[in-house]
Structures are given as C-alpha cells and as structure tokens.
Write a protein that holds these residues in place. Sequence first.
Motif, mmCIF file in Angstrom:
data_model
loop_
_atom_site.group_PDB
_atom_site.id
_atom_site.type_symbol
_atom_site.label_atom_id
_atom_site.label_comp_id
_atom_site.label_asym_id
_atom_site.label_seq_id
_atom_site.Cartn_x
_atom_site.Cartn_y
_atom_site.Cartn_z
ATOM 1 N N LEU A 134 0.826 -1.205 0.000
ATOM 2 C CA LEU A 134 0.000 0.000 0.000
ATOM 3 C C LEU A 134 0.862 1.257 0.000
ATOM 4 N N THR A 135 1.972 1.223 0.719
ATOM 5 C CA THR A 135 2.881 2.373 0.732
ATOM 6 C C THR A 135 3.408 2.652 -0.666
ATOM 7 N N LEU A 136 3.807 1.610 -1.366
ATOM 8 C CA LEU A 136 4.331 1.774 -2.723
ATOM 9 C C LEU A 136 3.264 2.304 -3.664
ATOM 10 N N VAL A 137 2.097 1.674 -3.657
ATOM 11 C CA VAL A 137 1.049 2.027 -4.621
ATOM 12 C C VAL A 137 0.461 3.404 -4.318
ATOM 13 N N LEU A 138 0.063 3.632 -3.061
ATOM 14 C CA LEU A 138 -0.567 4.908 -2.713
ATOM 15 C C LEU A 138 0.440 6.052 -2.727
ATOM 16 N N GLY A 139 1.676 5.787 -2.264
ATOM 17 C CA GLY A 139 2.692 6.832 -2.296
ATOM 18 C C GLY A 139 3.004 7.261 -3.711
ATOM 19 N N TYR A 140 3.080 6.299 -4.623
ATOM 20 C CA TYR A 140 3.345 6.628 -6.033
ATOM 21 C C TYR A 140 2.163 7.368 -6.646
ATOM 22 N N SER A 141 0.947 6.847 -6.415
ATOM 23 C CA SER A 141 -0.236 7.442 -7.039
ATOM 24 C C SER A 141 -0.434 8.892 -6.614
ATOM 25 N N LEU A 142 -0.357 9.149 -5.313
ATOM 26 C CA LEU A 142 -0.564 10.507 -4.835
ATOM 27 C C LEU A 142 0.682 11.375 -5.015
ATOM 28 N N GLY A 143 1.862 10.758 -4.954
ATOM 29 C CA GLY A 143 3.096 11.516 -5.126
ATOM 30 C C GLY A 143 3.259 12.068 -6.522
ATOM 31 N N ARG A 144 2.775 11.337 -7.520
ATOM 32 C CA ARG A 144 2.848 11.843 -8.899
ATOM 33 C C ARG A 144 2.033 13.122 -9.060
#
Length: 472
Positions: free
Chosen positions: A159-169
Amino acid sequence: MLKQLARDGSIYAAGTIASRGIALLTVPVYTRFLDPENFGALDLILTSGVLVTLVVALEVGQGLAREWATLPNPEAKRRMAGTALCFTTLMHGAFLALALSFSESLSEILYDTPDRSSLVQAGLAYIAWNALYLQLQAQFRWSMRPLSYVSTSILYSLLTLVLGYSLGRKWGATGVLAGQMLAAASAVGVSIWALRTQFDWALDLKHLRSMLAYSLPLAPAGLATFTSFHINRFILNAYANLDQVGYYAVASRAAAVTALLTVGVQTALTPLVYRYHAAPATPRQLVRLLEGFITVALVLSLGLSLYAQELILWISGPAYLPSSVLVAWLVPATLLSQMYVFFPGLALARRTMTQLSITVLTGLVALSLNLILIPIAQGQGAAISTLIAAALYLAVWVQASQQSYRLPIRLGRVVLALLAYLVFLGMGFIMKFIELDRSLLLVFNFGLLISMYIVCNLMGLFRYRSNAEPRS
C-alpha cells in the motif's frame, strides 16, 4: 531455542525480504519524480517521525516486551497489551492535535519557510498512524504470530508503494506522505482485527506503571540513539542544503538493503532470548548465531561497498550518483547498529540506566563528530560520524552486556576476519584507480567477495558443531 528460531526466523526472513524489498522499491519509484531537494525534504519528515515515535509514547512498547513473558496468564497479557496500545494511542493523538496547530512554525524550523506546512501536516498524520502500526506489529512478535506479522507488513509495504506513487505523482512529497498515511491507517485496521483476541481496550494503571518503570529510562536513551544515527540530516540541512540530505537519504536506504538478509533472525531472536536465556546451551547458541551474522555482514558490506556505483544507478538514477561515495561508510554502520541484539545482558538484568548511559555517551560523541565533520566534508562527514558512533555504541554495549550475561566470544578470530575485510576493501578501491576494463573490475570484485567468505570459513566463524564449546 535454535529450532524455534530457525522456524520463526525463516518466516520473518521471507516476509521481511518481501516487505522491505517492496519498501526498497519506493526509492527508485520516488526518485523518478522527486529531485534530490524534494527527496531530502521528504526524508527530514520521515526522520522527524523516528524521533516522535521514540519519545512521545515513552517507549511503553519496550516495557511490554520485557514484562510479557513474566505475566501469569492470558488475561493478564491481554490487559497489559491493551494498556500499552491505549497509552500509545492517547499520547500520539494528543501530540498530533498539538503539532498540527503549529505546522507553519514547524515548517519554518525544518525548511526555513512556512510554505511547506502542508508537507508537515501530511507528515504528522503519517507519523501518528505509523506509531500505532509499529506497536501492533510488536504485539504480533510477543504473541509468537510470525505469519500475521509478515502478512500485515507486506500489505503495508504494498500500500505504501502504490498509494505513495499514485498521490506523489500528483502532489510531490506531500502526496507521498498522504499515501503513506493511508497505508499505515489501513494496516492498523487490519492488525487490530487480527489481534482482537490479544488485548483488552483498557488502561490499567498498575500494568502501565510496571511497563513505564522499565521503559522510562529508555525514552531519553531513544533520544540519544536518534542523536547518534539521525541528527546528521538536520545538521546537513543547516550546513549544506536539502540536496545533500537527499544524497545521504538515498545512500542510507541503499545500505539498508542489508536488513533483507539479517532482520529475520533479529526479529525472532529477542522474544526467544527472553524465554530461554536461563538454558545452559543458550550462550553457545547465541555465539553461533553471532558468528554466522558476522560472516554474512562482512561479505555483504564488502559487496555493497565495491558495487556502490552500480547500486545507486540502479535504485535512483544518475541524479543521485554522489550518494555512492557514502555507501562504503553507511553499510558497515548499519550492520553494526543491528548487532546489539546478540548481547541481551543489559535487558535481561534490567540495567536500563546503563543502556541510557551508553546511548547518551554515543549521542554526544556523534553530535560532536557531526558538528565537526559535516562543515568540512558534508555528506561524507555525516557518514563517517555515523560509522564511528555505531562502532562505539556496539563496543561499549558488548562490554557492559558481558558483565551480566557472558557469551563465549572467540574475539581473536573475529578480529582477524575484520582485518581481512579491510585489506580486501582497500584492494577494491585501489583497483578503481587502475584503468581496467569495467567487466574485469566487476569480476575482480567478485573474487574479493569469495575470498572474504573463504577467510571467514577458515576462521571457523560460519561453521562448527552445535555442541562444540567455542574457544577464544
């Protein structure tokens, strides 16, 4: 003890390799849309979170860990576990509410500008949820539930990888922290459900006093440990800039790859030592584990140091290549900082004031070294300070631990292996200045790794009979 350690340790190791491997992927993912300055800004928040987690709940989880095995029945264990969780929740909830009202001031303290207040707010929310997650993860360990521990840690990492990437972009470093906060909150919900029979929602003052009696001296010890190994980011930001913080952060994460091979044993070891420390065979078994760890640590440290440029290019790209010169210092520092778990004498004897004295001494030395070396050598000065602090901490810890719970360490063999490591490392760096074909250099470095393992094997560090009495 070794059989249970092998079973639980293999589960922890497999899960940790998966979860931390996924977490390591966040570096190449985040560095593709965060430049060194913004990655440094993100790292300052995450580093601040380490400090908050250490001191806000007064290390009550450490008190739970120490008292857990002594409790007489499951009901008492549930009540103490619930007390620890309720106390952690209340303390971090109160801190979050207070800190959010000062987010602009905190932004000015960290970044010399109030413009990053949204980043601070997202970071504060993440820190609170992550603290609860860590408390619940520890509960899986004390309850001897490695499969649940592993499952939730993998879920959290994904979840950290997916959500961090999605919102970080979309929102940069602020989005990364928002994604990590959502990941932590989700992992907390799953963990509470999985542990619903392991704790009562109650705040038992008697149990709380018992835990805090052990853990309170560890809170300032945690602050001193933070000074030893994390304060350098803030000094780097003060004397250099956020770019230098970003380079150091990437190098420290590259060094943290060592945990993929060592943390399984470490995670399983502490609760087993608390349970079996009185068994006559336990000291010899701990030495066996320690010597095996040393072999793995020396080979791994040598490999990551010799292949640092390739590692940094792979995980973060050419923009972060200055990080590679820091890896040779930070890898052994990371490994040394993990080795205290093999020396449980201070915890078993409840010598918390001694632990406090050791960490305060190390913290003061580290702070002094950082203030001296960072203005001179910036990131490399921070890395050198970290290595010296880690070596000092372990040396003093071992000496104090041996007085309470003696292990039959074969020190002469360990010293010879360390000397061989320094020789091979020096040979590898000398060869970098000789104009060899790159492929030949890589092969030569691989030969050095094989040689390091052979030396450890010849010294008997990696193999000897389980019933053999170690001799110095």
